[in-house]
Scaffold this motif. Structure first.
Motif, PDB file in Angstrom:
ATOM      1  N   HIS A 254       0.841  -1.205   0.000  1.00  0.00           N
ATOM      2  CA  HIS A 254       0.000   0.000   0.000  1.00  0.00           C
ATOM      3  C   HIS A 254       0.876   1.255   0.000  1.00  0.00           C
ATOM      4  O   HIS A 254       0.658   2.184  -0.786  1.00  0.00           O
ATOM      5  CB  HIS A 254      -0.890   0.024   1.252  1.00  0.00           C
ATOM      6  N   SER A 255       1.844   1.281   0.887  1.00  0.00           N
ATOM      7  CA  SER A 255       2.695   2.460   1.043  1.00  0.00           C
ATOM      8  C   SER A 255       3.569   2.702  -0.190  1.00  0.00           C
ATOM      9  O   SER A 255       3.674   3.840  -0.676  1.00  0.00           O
ATOM     10  CB  SER A 255       3.581   2.307   2.287  1.00  0.00           C
ATOM     11  N   GLN A 260       4.783   5.967  -5.086  1.00  0.00           N
ATOM     12  CA  GLN A 260       5.079   6.077  -6.522  1.00  0.00           C
ATOM     13  C   GLN A 260       3.963   6.809  -7.268  1.00  0.00           C
ATOM     14  O   GLN A 260       4.229   7.607  -8.176  1.00  0.00           O
ATOM     15  CB  GLN A 260       5.298   4.689  -7.118  1.00  0.00           C
ATOM     16  N   LEU A 261       2.736   6.536  -6.876  1.00  0.00           N
ATOM     17  CA  LEU A 261       1.611   7.216  -7.506  1.00  0.00           C
ATOM     18  C   LEU A 261       1.632   8.706  -7.187  1.00  0.00           C
ATOM     19  O   LEU A 261       1.379   9.549  -8.070  1.00  0.00           O
ATOM     20  CB  LEU A 261       0.306   6.586  -7.024  1.00  0.00           C
ATOM     21  N   ALA A 262       1.957   9.054  -5.946  1.00  0.00           N
ATOM     22  CA  ALA A 262       2.037  10.459  -5.553  1.00  0.00           C
ATOM     23  C   ALA A 262       3.116  11.190  -6.342  1.00  0.00           C
ATOM     24  O   ALA A 262       2.911  12.331  -6.796  1.00  0.00           O
ATOM     25  CB  ALA A 262       2.310  10.559  -4.052  1.00  0.00           C
ATOM     26  N   ALA A 263       4.274  10.566  -6.507  1.00  0.00           N
ATOM     27  CA  ALA A 263       5.364  11.188  -7.259  1.00  0.00           C
ATOM     28  C   ALA A 263       4.966  11.404  -8.720  1.00  0.00           C
ATOM     29  O   ALA A 263       5.267  12.459  -9.313  1.00  0.00           O
ATOM     30  CB  ALA A 263       6.612  10.328  -7.165  1.00  0.00           C
ATOM     31  N   PHE A 296       4.823   5.715   4.610  1.00  0.00           N
ATOM     32  CA  PHE A 296       3.960   6.858   4.862  1.00  0.00           C
ATOM     33  C   PHE A 296       2.478   6.565   4.582  1.00  0.00           C
ATOM     34  O   PHE A 296       1.677   7.480   4.465  1.00  0.00           O
ATOM     35  CB  PHE A 296       4.423   8.054   4.033  1.00  0.00           C
ATOM     36  N   GLY A 297       2.120   5.308   4.482  1.00  0.00           N
ATOM     37  CA  GLY A 297       0.720   4.945   4.342  1.00  0.00           C
ATOM     38  C   GLY A 297       0.250   4.860   2.907  1.00  0.00           C
ATOM     39  O   GLY A 297       0.953   5.252   1.975  1.00  0.00           O
ATOM     40  N   GLY A 298      -0.966   4.365   2.764  1.00  0.00           N
ATOM     41  CA  GLY A 298      -1.522   4.121   1.438  1.00  0.00           C
ATOM     42  C   GLY A 298      -2.522   5.149   0.964  1.00  0.00           C
ATOM     43  O   GLY A 298      -3.150   4.962  -0.082  1.00  0.00           O
ATOM     44  N   SER A 355      -7.255   5.761  -2.268  1.00  0.00           N
ATOM     45  CA  SER A 355      -6.767   4.651  -1.461  1.00  0.00           C
ATOM     46  C   SER A 355      -6.016   3.720  -2.404  1.00  0.00           C
ATOM     47  O   SER A 355      -6.626   3.029  -3.224  1.00  0.00           O
ATOM     48  CB  SER A 355      -7.945   3.920  -0.800  1.00  0.00           C
ATOM     49  N   ALA A 356      -4.693   3.727  -2.310  1.00  0.00           N
ATOM     50  CA  ALA A 356      -3.871   2.886  -3.183  1.00  0.00           C
ATOM     51  C   ALA A 356      -3.926   1.442  -2.708  1.00  0.00           C
ATOM     52  O   ALA A 356      -3.590   1.148  -1.561  1.00  0.00           O
ATOM     53  CB  ALA A 356      -2.427   3.387  -3.206  1.00  0.00           C
TER      54      ALA A 356
END
Length: 375
Positions: A254-255, A260-263, A296-298, A355-356
């Motif tokens: 999840h994290s 990677q999605l956030a970046a 840092f969480g999902g 929510s990844a």
């Protein structure tokens, strides 16, 4: 034993059959002893306690390094009992972006009970100090917050609360004990919607309160659980214990996926802003790095360039991300929070909460790439 080993092997039910997995004990009542008074098995009625619920509460208490746990039929049932432990005239300090249903509970269910609250930015410690009144009894925290992803300095908030003889509650649903253990930072009570990451498969409804110490408030809330009856079923407790065995395997994925999605999204020209504590651009990144371990969480939120219609269009164009409420399951979800919370919500119209899940992150990024091309 280490964290993951303890979750799998400790506090399981042994019934003498040799079953490797804990059985489900569905009985609502239990036999008395030969004296007609005692209960040799330790249980007498399932509203008061049940072997599966007992097993779950023992596991959750240990996961948070707490002294005791009280479980409920939902996360909001757990929150409601905390407010029931207050008295007429008591004052609460809430985060200004707390989970919106917390405010709804206080504004509706407790409107005639004489409780009051003040909303404050919990990342501003001076504002917190100013918000505390002589009748303040509870400081409520939520980190990361839902859905603006603010990160609260738990140790600092706990210290301020103790200076004013207030008790503290932290909603740790998003961070989970894999990333943050609030009791270690001085928080008195940890709340979980076990529906989310602890359940992990979007098929269980539940909640829990874990206490730093078994004090008078713990005893009162334990009594409310037994007398009020908002308890999880034996099957839900069994299913949740089953889910906990894969907890440590699921959480890093999840994290990593969220990071990677956030970046990727932070660099995209159609995204105005990404809120994720793992990014150095996050206002409380340093606090998160100090307070959150193992990742840092999902959960992340994005502000789409455009308005409400643009955000809803993006959510609709995604194919792997399901546009649905809730979070913490193995599948990736996206939600337009403002349309759920209503006009009084402080959530921006162009915000989407993500929510990844634990799919391959390349597929998640590709899904956003195709969706962003179409708006």
């Amino acid at each position: 034993m280490e964290f993951s080993t303890r979750i799998i092997h400790e506090d399981n039910i042994k019934d003498g059959s040799g079953a490797v997995m804990s059985p489900i004990i569905l009985s609502t009542t239990f036999e008395r002893g030969q004296d007609g008074i005692s209960y040799p098995g330790g249980f007498f009625y399932s509203r008061y306690d049940n072997p599966n619920r007992h097993s779950l509460e023992q596991k959750l208490a240990k996961m948070e390094n707490g002294a005791g746990c009280v479980s409920f039929a939902s996360g909001l049932a757990a929150a409601t009992v905390v407010f029931q432990s207050l008295k007429t005239g008591d004052h609460i300090v809430l985060p200004d972006d707390t989970y919106f249903s917390i405010r709804t509970i206080l504004d509706t269910m407790f409107s005639g009970f004489g409780l009051s609250y003040t909303l404050v930015d919990m990342t501003d410690l001076d504002a917190l100090r100013k918000a505390i009144q002589p009748n303040t009894k509870l400081v409520w925290t939520e980190t990361p917050s839902n859905p603006l992803i603010k990160v609260t300095d738990l140790a600092a908030v706990a210290a301020i609360a103790k200076e004013h003889n207030c008790f503290t509650v932290t909603d740790n649903t998003w961070a989970t004990p894999y990333y943050t253990k609030p009791i270690e930072f001085g928080i008195d009570i940890v709340l979980h919607s076990t529906t989310k990451y602890l359940g992990g498969h979007s098929d269980i409804l539940g909640g829990a309160l874990i206490f730093g110490e078994n004090n008078q408030r713990y005893e009162f809330i334990k009594a409310c659980q037994k007398l009020g009856g908002a308890v999880p079923s034996p099957y839900d407790c069994w299913l949740l214990c089953r889910s906990l065995t894969t907890f440590v395997a699921r959480m890093p994925i999840h994290s990593n996926n969220a990071m990677q999605l956030a970046a990727y999204l932070e660099a995209h020209p159609k995204i105005d802003r990404v809120l994720y504590p793992g990014l150095t651009s996050h206002p409380q990144h340093e606090v998160a790095a100090r307070q959150m371990t193992n990742g840092f969480g999902g959960m992340l939120s994005i502000l789409v360039k455009g308005d409400r219609a643009t955000a809803l269009q993006l959510a609709d164009k995604l194919q792997l991300f399901t546009h649905a409420t809730s979070l913490g399951g193995v599948e990736s979800l996206i939600e337009h929070r403002k349309s759920i919370e209503g006009d009084l919500s402080p959530t921006p119209d162009n915000l989407l909460r993500i929510s990844a899940g634990i799919e391959d992150v390349k597929d998640l990024i590709n899904d956003f790439e195709q969706a962003l091309l179409s708006i």
